[in-house]
Design an enzyme around this catalytic site. Structure first.
Site, short mmCIF file in Angstrom:
data_model
loop_
_atom_site.label_atom_id
_atom_site.label_comp_id
_atom_site.label_asym_id
_atom_site.label_seq_id
_atom_site.Cartn_x
_atom_site.Cartn_y
_atom_site.Cartn_z
CG HIS A 87 8.44 7.41 4.70
ND1 HIS A 87 8.04 8.78 5.50
CD2 HIS A 87 7.58 6.64 5.31
CE1 HIS A 87 7.37 8.29 6.28
NE2 HIS A 87 7.09 7.15 6.30
CG HIS A 102 2.03 7.27 5.94
ND1 HIS A 102 2.93 7.83 5.04
CD2 HIS A 102 2.58 6.64 6.88
CE1 HIS A 102 3.97 7.62 5.59
NE2 HIS A 102 3.89 6.75 6.70
CG ASP A 112 4.96 3.49 6.84
OD1 ASP A 112 5.88 4.40 6.36
OD2 ASP A 112 4.29 3.96 7.79
CG HIS A 150 8.01 0.80 10.75
ND1 HIS A 150 7.51 0.80 9.09
CD2 HIS A 150 7.57 1.83 11.24
CE1 HIS A 150 7.22 2.16 9.23
NE2 HIS A 150 7.24 2.64 10.00
#
Ligand SMILES: [Zn+2]
Length: 297
Positions: free
Chosen positions: A77, A236, A240, A263
């Site tokens: 973030h 969001h 990311d 991720h």
């Protein structure tokens, strides 16, 4: 387009999502071509860890850097805020093994960086221009980046949940600093109550609460204040991705798109990019030739 750092140091505190403990961050200006580094201020010798995709060891829940057992977790973030504002060089002193979660978005970080002031440096900003399509897959999930004269991100999630309507699950985002600040920076992370209960039984997500995440039970959003955007979830995921991709160490010129990526796949994509030096070129822009991405603030 010149490299950027902060005009002055700035301090920020919050709690770590997993530890639930207080964390202090000092964001400090850094030299031309020094890049983004973390410094563990709580460990003797203040070891440094570069914001580098090849130092990501763990991608469970967040992107976590590790060198010689020294960790800095949940970097995505803050890195998203740094990439969004186009900062190239920064020293980030952190007093714990994870960054503070703040409100679960990047808004506190972007405000902090902007309040400190942005300093243009006397060297051209390097960009990584994508020259060939690169794609990574994991079952039905995929992430790719293809040549494009600008920076765009297209993301699709797929949750069968009554509070996440199908039409809110895909987004095409044209990156500029102003679009990042207006459309992406305030989108919060999210989690499902049953997963959070499981994590907390295993001593994880101890700092997690309705103050720093959107939390869903089987039917509804539990936060009484609701969503900041109808499609806050996919926004969001783009937040990311911008942070994870900045671990490539350059601002990208290309079009990223992904289906149910996270991720781990975002990190694999950056590693795949570096696997062949013909996949990209590093370019700079002078006064006569403007970059294809607008970083005006
Ligand atoms: Zn996130």
């Amino acid at each position: 387009m010149q490299q950027r750092t902060l005009a002055q140091p700035v301090t920020l505190t919050g709690i770590g999502l997993h530890s639930g403990q207080n964390v202090t961050l000092n964001l400090c200006p850094s030299d031309i071509n020094s890049g983004i580094h973390f410094i563990r201020s709580d460990i003797a010798g203040a070891p440094r860890i570069a914001a580098d995709a090849f130092l990501v060891k763990d991608t469970v829940m967040s992107s976590n850097l590790e060198v010689d057992n020294i960790k800095v977790g949940t970097v995505e973030h803050l890195l998203s805020a740094i990439a969004g504002i186009g900062i190239d060089n920064l020293r980030i002193k952190v007093s714990a093994a994870e960054l503070p979660i703040m409100d679960g978005s990047a808004i506190a970080y972007t405000q902090c960086l902007l309040n400190a002031g942005i300093k243009e440096q006397a060297a051209a900003k390097p960009f990584m221009r994508i020259l060939k399509p690169i794609r990574v897959t994991d079952g039905e999930k995929w992430a790719q980046i293809v040549p494009f004269n600008g920076y765009q991100l297209t993301f699709e999630i797929d949750f069968a949940h009554p509070a996440i309507p199908k039409e809110t699950q895909q987004l095409h985002f044209c990156f500029s600093s102003q679009n990042f600040l207006a459309q992406i920076s305030s989108a919060r992370t999210f989690g499902f109550m049953k997963d959070i209960e499981y994590l907390q039984r295993h001593n994880l997500a101890l700092g997690g609460s309705l103050d720093n995440a959107i939390v869903l039970d089987d039917e509804r959003i539990m936060n009484t204040t609701g969503l900041r955007h109808p499609d806050e979830f996919v926004r969001h995921k783009i937040l990311d991705a911008i942070g994870d991709l900045y671990l490539a160490k350059y601002s990208l010129i290309g079009h990223f798109s992904a289906y149910k990526s996270g991720h781990a796949l975002n990190n694999q994509l950056v590693r795949a990019l570096y696997a062949d030096k013909n996949n990209f070129e590093i370019v700079t822009f002078d006064d006569k030739r403007l970059p294809p991405i607008d970083y005006s603030l």
